[in-house]
Design a protein around this motif. Structure first.
Motif, mmCIF file in Angstrom:
data_model
loop_
_atom_site.group_PDB
_atom_site.id
_atom_site.type_symbol
_atom_site.label_atom_id
_atom_site.label_comp_id
_atom_site.label_asym_id
_atom_site.label_seq_id
_atom_site.Cartn_x
_atom_site.Cartn_y
_atom_site.Cartn_z
ATOM 1 N N HIS A 163 0.844 -1.195 0.000
ATOM 2 C CA HIS A 163 0.000 0.000 0.000
ATOM 3 C C HIS A 163 0.882 1.248 0.000
ATOM 4 O O HIS A 163 2.087 1.171 0.268
ATOM 5 C CB HIS A 163 -0.970 0.013 1.195
ATOM 6 N N THR A 164 0.281 2.366 -0.337
ATOM 7 C CA THR A 164 1.024 3.603 -0.499
ATOM 8 C C THR A 164 0.278 4.741 0.185
ATOM 9 O O THR A 164 -0.953 4.809 0.137
ATOM 10 C CB THR A 164 1.179 3.959 -1.995
ATOM 11 N N ILE A 165 1.018 5.654 0.829
ATOM 12 C CA ILE A 165 0.409 6.878 1.339
ATOM 13 C C ILE A 165 1.237 8.063 0.859
ATOM 14 O O ILE A 165 2.428 7.941 0.575
ATOM 15 C CB ILE A 165 0.269 6.890 2.882
ATOM 16 N N ALA A 166 0.574 9.215 0.724
ATOM 17 C CA ALA A 166 1.231 10.419 0.214
ATOM 18 C C ALA A 166 0.822 11.616 1.060
ATOM 19 O O ALA A 166 -0.330 11.734 1.481
ATOM 20 C CB ALA A 166 0.858 10.644 -1.244
ATOM 21 N N LEU A 167 1.772 12.522 1.289
ATOM 22 C CA LEU A 167 1.543 13.728 2.084
ATOM 23 C C LEU A 167 1.606 14.949 1.173
ATOM 24 O O LEU A 167 2.535 15.087 0.369
ATOM 25 C CB LEU A 167 2.615 13.837 3.176
ATOM 26 N N THR A 168 0.629 15.845 1.297
ATOM 27 C CA THR A 168 0.588 17.041 0.455
ATOM 28 C C THR A 168 1.087 18.267 1.210
ATOM 29 O O THR A 168 1.253 18.239 2.435
ATOM 30 C CB THR A 168 -0.849 17.323 -0.032
ATOM 31 N N THR A 169 1.287 19.356 0.458
ATOM 32 C CA THR A 169 1.737 20.604 1.067
ATOM 33 C C THR A 169 0.690 21.162 2.027
ATOM 34 O O THR A 169 1.016 21.955 2.913
ATOM 35 C CB THR A 169 2.026 21.656 -0.017
ATOM 36 N N ASP A 170 -0.566 20.749 1.873
ATOM 37 C CA ASP A 170 -1.638 21.204 2.760
ATOM 38 C C ASP A 170 -1.728 20.378 4.040
ATOM 39 O O ASP A 170 -2.596 20.628 4.880
ATOM 40 C CB ASP A 170 -2.994 21.151 2.048
ATOM 41 N N GLY A 171 -0.843 19.376 4.169
ATOM 42 C CA GLY A 171 -0.879 18.530 5.353
ATOM 43 C C GLY A 171 -1.925 17.441 5.286
ATOM 44 O O GLY A 171 -2.292 16.865 6.314
ATOM 45 N N GLU A 172 -2.414 17.155 4.067
ATOM 46 C CA GLU A 172 -3.393 16.077 3.888
ATOM 47 C C GLU A 172 -2.670 14.780 3.543
ATOM 48 O O GLU A 172 -1.587 14.789 2.944
ATOM 49 C CB GLU A 172 -4.371 16.421 2.761
ATOM 50 N N LEU A 202 -8.244 12.666 11.150
ATOM 51 C CA LEU A 202 -7.268 13.584 10.582
ATOM 52 C C LEU A 202 -7.926 14.777 9.882
ATOM 53 O O LEU A 202 -7.230 15.666 9.381
ATOM 54 C CB LEU A 202 -6.358 12.854 9.574
ATOM 55 N N GLN A 203 -9.255 14.778 9.836
ATOM 56 C CA GLN A 203 -9.967 15.887 9.207
ATOM 57 C C GLN A 203 -9.600 17.205 9.903
ATOM 58 O O GLN A 203 -9.580 17.285 11.132
ATOM 59 C CB GLN A 203 -11.478 15.661 9.300
ATOM 60 N N ASN A 204 -9.293 18.217 9.112
ATOM 61 C CA ASN A 204 -8.945 19.555 9.623
ATOM 62 C C ASN A 204 -7.665 19.574 10.452
ATOM 63 O O ASN A 204 -7.435 20.516 11.212
ATOM 64 C CB ASN A 204 -10.099 20.136 10.460
ATOM 65 N N LYS A 205 -6.836 18.546 10.304
ATOM 66 C CA LYS A 205 -5.540 18.517 10.980
ATOM 67 C C LYS A 205 -4.429 18.574 9.938
ATOM 68 O O LYS A 205 -4.622 18.195 8.783
ATOM 69 C CB LYS A 205 -5.407 17.274 11.857
#
Length: 551
Positions: A163-172, A202-205
């Motif tokens: 599986h894969t996870i990715a982090l964005t500049t918005d912290g999502e 993790l919503q709004n975090k």
């Protein structure tokens, strides 16, 4: 888990040490898969990753930003468009010029990268949709992962087994692929064929760091909290139980402890605090938690390293090996080390945590994207660094506390407005400095040659004073970052006072939040007792508004 960033910290005090630093950069020669590359090719490599079931596959990026691959090419993981193994490097044309900033891999293996433009590319094994393209067909060439990510800029990627996870500049955080244990965080155990935002708790975090074990995922928030989800039968989520979690769960046992980095092994997790301590939890049959025993721990347990402040923890989801680096550059290792179970942190002679995985992990694969510089060729920046404080070709010296610092007038004029004005008014070849200490002034001059600062956090306050006086905005910012890394309960109030004095707003806010998060211990220090009346009054008022005194 793989992250893109390498931190190299050196405390060099003379020209010989500068030369030594230039020749002690990371060396891919420790990785057998590169053994057949000629020296002229090795000197061109600036990034590298070794992966595969036996450390027998590799990707690397040259100084010209060309990307090459070599190895067994299982499931097309080399991205060459075929399944042919290759003992000689072959170029991956589609990735050339993309500027890779993060790279991770699974055990299929599948490979995922993030570029400087925030795009994500994936290829290799895809039996569980871990490539995020909506199919289960293996990918023989790198393909853009577009679903739900086209409007996002991804800064970091991490892979578990499938599986894969990715982090964005918005912290999502977005996740996709194998989900038998809830590791995608979707609330179910159905595989996720395309990227889906991990929301729930993790919503709004704002997430700032991610990592993956074989079948679990971890995230660190900007406030230092840690969340985990997925497989938990060894306690690797740190929740105090062994139940799998299909959505992110906060690790309550770390309440009040600010985590800045996590790293995941096969079934264990390491966490680094803002004070340089290490916590560990999960599987421990090889001593990979460093607790001195081989008993699993379902709750975070602090590791007694008996060394100075830690600045990095390292683990890889393919192995049971752990490593860490101290502020002074010492490297420790524990866990499964070439078949031996090392149950407590062991001091090594290595200069990098990467060396631990090259020499002692099974398989010997990289835990993050390596950054590599050649030994023989010096860039302009390296050449300037080499000549700092070298009397051989300098044309000027500063005398501070009776000690000389050798410099070059032309460079000082180019780099600093203060010196441009000063040196246009004087032809002196020696100038005495009385306002600042030798340590601080030397660090300032070295910064003009290197764009970095080599000072312990405690001494960076003096350099912050100098940066404010000379109106060196970037240096002021670097000082603040250095001070942040050195904050502790004992010196937090002192650093807060310095931040207020020098109008370093970002540092002031950071120190304030640290004091609030460690309020009980901070208020018992001598620095708090000696605190300036006005500063104390403002601190109490602001802390009250922050909710620090609520029951």
């Amino acid at each position: 888990m793989l992250s893109c960033t390498i931190f190299l910290q050196n405390n060099n005090n003379n020209n010989n040490n500068n030369n030594k630093q230039l020749s002690s950069m990371l060396d891919v020669g420790k990785w057998p898969v590169f053994a057949l590359l000629p020296p002229e090719e090795l000197r061109l490599i600036r990034q590298a990753c070794v992966f595969g079931s036996a450390g027998n596959e590799a990707l690397y990026v040259t100084v010209n930003d060309e990307v090459f691959a070599l190895g067994t090419n299982c499931s097309g993981c080399l991205g060459l468009g075929d399944l042919q193994s290759t003992i000689e490097p072959r170029r991956i044309d589609v990735l050339c010029g993309k500027k890779i900033v993060s790279l991770s891999y699974g055990t299929g293996p599948h490979v995922v990268i993030a570029t400087a433009d925030g795009e994500v590319f994936a290829w290799g094994h895809n039996g569980y949709s871990q490539l995020g393209n909506g199919t289960t067909n293996h990918g023989l060439t790198p393909a853009l992962v577009s679903t739900n990510l086209l409007s996002k800029r991804v800064t970091e990627v991490a892979c578990g087994s499938h599986h894969t996870i990715a982090l964005t500049t918005d912290g999502e955080v977005f996740a996709w692929g194998y989900n038998n244990s809830g590791q995608v965080g979707s609330g179910s155990t159905a595989n996720q064929p395309t990227p889906r935002r991990v929301s729930s708790c993790l919503q709004n975090k704002v997430v700032v760091n991610i990592a993956c074990g074989q079948l679990c995922s971890m995230a660190v928030l900007d406030n230092g909290e840690v969340y985990g989800w997925g497989y938990n039968c060894n306690g690797q989520l740190g929740l105090g139980n062994n139940g799998n979690q299909q959505t992110p769960c906060r690790i309550a046992a770390l309440q009040g402890i600010n985590i800045v980095q996590v790293a995941c092994g096969y079934a264990h997790t390491l966490a680094l605090t803002d004070e340089g301590y290490i916590y560990a939890w999960g599987a421990n049959s090889y001593g990979q938690l460093g607790t001195g025993s081989k008993s699993n721990q379902a709750l975070p347990t602090i590791i007694n390293t008996d060394k100075d402040r830690m600045v990095e923890v390292a683990a890889c989801h393919t192995s049971h090996t752990s490593a860490a680096k101290t502020q002074s550059g010492q490297v420790l290792m524990w866990g499964q080390c070439r078949g031996q179970a090392v149950a407590s942190p062991h001091l090594t002679h290595f200069s990098s945590t990467d060396d631990v995985f090259a020499c002692f992990a099974t398989p010997a694969v990289t835990w993050h994207l390596l950054s590599v510089d050649g030994d023989d060729y010096l860039t302009v920046a390296q050449s300037l660094k080499k000549e700092f404080d070298s009397p051989e070709i300098s044309d000027m010296k500063f005398v501070v506390d009776g000690k000389c610092i050798h410099v070059h007038k032309a460079l000082l004029k180019i780099r600093c407005e203060h010196f441009r004005a000063l040196l246009n008014e004087t032809d002196d070849d020696a100038i005495e400095i009385h306002q600042f200490s030798y340590l601080v002034y030397r660090a300032f001059l070295e910064y003009l040659y290197t764009d970095t600062i080599n000072l312990p956090p405690e001494d960076a306050i003096g350099l912050l004073d100098l940066a404010t006086f000379y109106r060196e905005t970037r240096l002021k910012r670097l000082c603040q970052e250095t001070i942040k890394r050195g904050i502790s309960e004992e010196n937090a109030i002192t650093l807060l006072s310095a931040a207020v004095k020098y109008e370093a707003r970002d540092l002031e806010e950071f120190c304030f939040k640290f004091c609030v998060n460690h309020l009980t211990a901070v208020t018992q220090t001598q620095a708090f007792a000696d605190m300036d009346h006005d500063l104390l009054k403002n601190f109490i008022s602001k802390a009250s508004r922050y909710g620090a005194f609520k029951n």
